[in-house]
Design a protein around this motif. Structure first.
Motif, PDB file in Angstrom:
ATOM      1  N   ASN A  45       8.274  -3.271  -3.726  1.00  0.00           N
ATOM      2  CA  ASN A  45       8.013  -4.949  -3.696  1.00  0.00           C
ATOM      3  C   ASN A  45       8.049  -4.720  -1.787  1.00  0.00           C
ATOM      4  OD1 ASN A  45       6.793  -5.572  -5.780  1.00  0.00           O
ATOM      5  ND2 ASN A  45       9.158  -6.566  -6.275  1.00  0.00           N
ATOM      6  N   ARG A  46       8.828  -4.333  -1.651  1.00  0.00           N
ATOM      7  CA  ARG A  46       8.799  -4.707  -0.166  1.00  0.00           C
ATOM      8  C   ARG A  46       8.089  -3.116   0.867  1.00  0.00           C
ATOM      9  NH1 ARG A  46      14.616  -4.352  -1.084  1.00  0.00           N
ATOM     10  NH2 ARG A  46      14.992  -2.081  -1.110  1.00  0.00           N
ATOM     11  N   LEU A  47       7.630  -2.384   0.101  1.00  0.00           N
ATOM     12  CA  LEU A  47       6.701  -1.628   0.477  1.00  0.00           C
ATOM     13  C   LEU A  47       5.685  -2.282   1.268  1.00  0.00           C
ATOM     14  CD1 LEU A  47       6.449   1.511  -2.216  1.00  0.00           C
ATOM     15  CD2 LEU A  47       7.773   1.249   0.292  1.00  0.00           C
ATOM     16  N   ALA A  48       4.910  -1.685   2.364  1.00  0.00           N
ATOM     17  CA  ALA A  48       4.041  -2.112   3.050  1.00  0.00           C
ATOM     18  C   ALA A  48       2.426  -2.182   2.302  1.00  0.00           C
ATOM     19  CB  ALA A  48       3.488  -1.940   4.644  1.00  0.00           C
ATOM     20  N   SER A  49       2.074  -1.312   1.217  1.00  0.00           N
ATOM     21  CA  SER A  49       1.140  -1.050   0.116  1.00  0.00           C
ATOM     22  C   SER A  49       1.610  -0.694  -0.827  1.00  0.00           C
ATOM     23  CB  SER A  49       0.167  -0.818   0.927  1.00  0.00           C
ATOM     24  OG  SER A  49       0.302   0.389   1.145  1.00  0.00           O
ATOM     25  N   LEU A  50       0.874  -0.789  -2.024  1.00  0.00           N
ATOM     26  CA  LEU A  50       0.925   0.021  -3.082  1.00  0.00           C
ATOM     27  C   LEU A  50      -0.079   0.417  -3.336  1.00  0.00           C
ATOM     28  CD1 LEU A  50       3.189   1.421  -4.843  1.00  0.00           C
ATOM     29  CD2 LEU A  50       3.436  -0.862  -6.259  1.00  0.00           C
ATOM     30  N   ALA A  72      -1.822   7.954 -11.013  1.00  0.00           N
ATOM     31  CA  ALA A  72      -0.714   8.339  -9.138  1.00  0.00           C
ATOM     32  C   ALA A  72      -0.064   7.037  -8.670  1.00  0.00           C
ATOM     33  CB  ALA A  72      -1.162   9.191  -8.497  1.00  0.00           C
ATOM     34  N   LEU A  73       1.234   7.337  -8.074  1.00  0.00           N
ATOM     35  CA  LEU A  73       1.899   5.830  -7.831  1.00  0.00           C
ATOM     36  C   LEU A  73       0.806   5.856  -5.743  1.00  0.00           C
ATOM     37  CD1 LEU A  73       2.809   3.031  -7.738  1.00  0.00           C
ATOM     38  CD2 LEU A  73       4.907   4.075  -8.405  1.00  0.00           C
ATOM     39  N   ILE A  74       0.445   5.180  -5.309  1.00  0.00           N
ATOM     40  CA  ILE A  74      -0.103   5.872  -3.892  1.00  0.00           C
ATOM     41  C   ILE A  74       0.880   4.272  -3.006  1.00  0.00           C
ATOM     42  CG2 ILE A  74      -1.698   5.895  -1.954  1.00  0.00           C
ATOM     43  CD1 ILE A  74      -1.758   7.729  -4.520  1.00  0.00           C
ATOM     44  N   PRO A  75       2.192   5.306  -2.466  1.00  0.00           N
ATOM     45  CA  PRO A  75       2.473   3.762  -1.336  1.00  0.00           C
ATOM     46  C   PRO A  75       1.416   4.465   0.154  1.00  0.00           C
ATOM     47  CG  PRO A  75       3.760   5.933  -1.343  1.00  0.00           C
ATOM     48  CD  PRO A  75       3.001   6.093  -2.682  1.00  0.00           C
ATOM     49  N   PRO A  76       1.707   3.368   1.191  1.00  0.00           N
ATOM     50  CA  PRO A  76       1.641   3.885   2.137  1.00  0.00           C
ATOM     51  C   PRO A  76       1.473   5.023   2.728  1.00  0.00           C
ATOM     52  CG  PRO A  76       3.003   1.941   2.257  1.00  0.00           C
ATOM     53  CD  PRO A  76       2.878   2.635   1.030  1.00  0.00           C
ATOM     54  N   VAL A  77      -0.463   5.377   2.709  1.00  0.00           N
ATOM     55  CA  VAL A  77      -0.042   6.732   3.510  1.00  0.00           C
ATOM     56  C   VAL A  77       0.026   7.362   4.676  1.00  0.00           C
ATOM     57  CG1 VAL A  77      -1.648   6.903   1.798  1.00  0.00           C
ATOM     58  CG2 VAL A  77      -2.701   6.464   3.321  1.00  0.00           C
ATOM     59  N   SER A  78       0.528   7.909   5.289  1.00  0.00           N
ATOM     60  CA  SER A  78       0.331   8.465   6.952  1.00  0.00           C
ATOM     61  C   SER A  78       0.728  10.119   6.782  1.00  0.00           C
ATOM     62  CB  SER A  78       2.273   8.035   6.765  1.00  0.00           C
ATOM     63  OG  SER A  78       3.259   8.963   6.036  1.00  0.00           O
ATOM     64  N   GLY A  79      -0.934  10.563   6.408  1.00  0.00           N
ATOM     65  CA  GLY A  79      -1.707  11.642   6.966  1.00  0.00           C
ATOM     66  C   GLY A  79      -1.634  11.558   8.459  1.00  0.00           C
ATOM     67  N   GLY A  80      -1.705  12.318   9.302  1.00  0.00           N
ATOM     68  CA  GLY A  80      -2.835  13.211  10.635  1.00  0.00           C
ATOM     69  C   GLY A  80      -1.771  13.116  11.465  1.00  0.00           C
TER      70      GLY A  80
END
Lengths: 80, 138
Positions: A45-50, A72-80
């Motif tokens: 619940n503390r994540l920026a998105s889920l 799949a559970l996808i927390p905030p992505v940070s690729g690139g």
């Protein structure tokens, strides 16, 4: 029904495993699963998105789940 | 035409450029992401990139297809690396070719901006004092 949920990044750290085996009602939706996960692992619940991906697509929250789905559970992505 | 790669080995700028270069292209625009030394005054030792591979490739393909349909461009190449990278190494290359430069610039920006929003790849910063998954918390 039994579901297997893949986890990545911080979601894996929070849940303690790269995959979770969960038992949910037969008519469970993406939203139901999300709610279940947030209760079981409050740190989510503390994540920026889920988001939850179903068969490699970002799943609509009212989509019913099947035991054969790849989830799949996808927390905030940070690729690139 | 597009070329999408998710690799655990060093990326090749030549490979991306060679793919998009063609006789009809008057412009080739390349975006190169690099690992920088500092974030908020803390020295980064390395970055670790992790991907949900099957979905990352699918999302990158969708971005390339969207780019080709939304912009008057010819070819798109998107390469992303996974694993441990140190300062100066390259986690991502995007190359776009077009007849004219305005479309190539705009399309290249669209690719990297959309990749950063949608593709299921995660970056962890490793510092001397600990590790942080980038952008995980608000």
């Amino acid at each position: 029904m039994k579901l297997r949920i893949l986890t990545f990044g911080i979601a894996r750290d929070i849940t303690g495993s790269g995959f979770l085996d969960m038992e949910v009602p037969e008519d469970a939706t993406v939203a139901d699963l999300e709610s279940h996960l947030r209760q079981k692992y409050p740190a989510l619940n503390r994540l920026a998105s889920l988001l939850i991906a179903v068969n490699t697509d970002y799943g609509a929250r009212d989509r019913p789940l099947k035991s054969t789905d790849e989830i799949a559970l996808i927390p905030p992505v940070s690729g690139g | 035409m597009f070329d999408i790669q998710l690799l655990a080995t060093p990326l090749s700028l030549d490979a991306c450029r060679d793919f998009v270069t063609c006789d009809d292209a008057g412009a080739v625009v390349e975006f190169i992401g690099t690992v920088r030394i500092k974030t908020q005054d803390k020295r980064v030792l390395c970055l670790e990139f992790e991907a949900y591979e099957s979905m990352a490739l699918q999302e990158m393909r969708k971005i390339a297809e969207q780019t080709l349909s939304q912009y008057p461009v010819l070819r798109v190449s998107i390469h992303h690396r996974t694993g441990k990278l140190i300062i100066g190494e390259i986690p991502v290359i995007i190359a776009v070719s077009a007849a004219h430069r305005a479309a190539a610039f705009a399309a290249c920006q669209f690719c990297i901006d959309t990749l950063k929003q949608r593709v299921p790849i995660w970056k962890k910063e490793v510092f001397e004092t600990g590790e942080v998954w980038v952008a995980a918390h608000p």
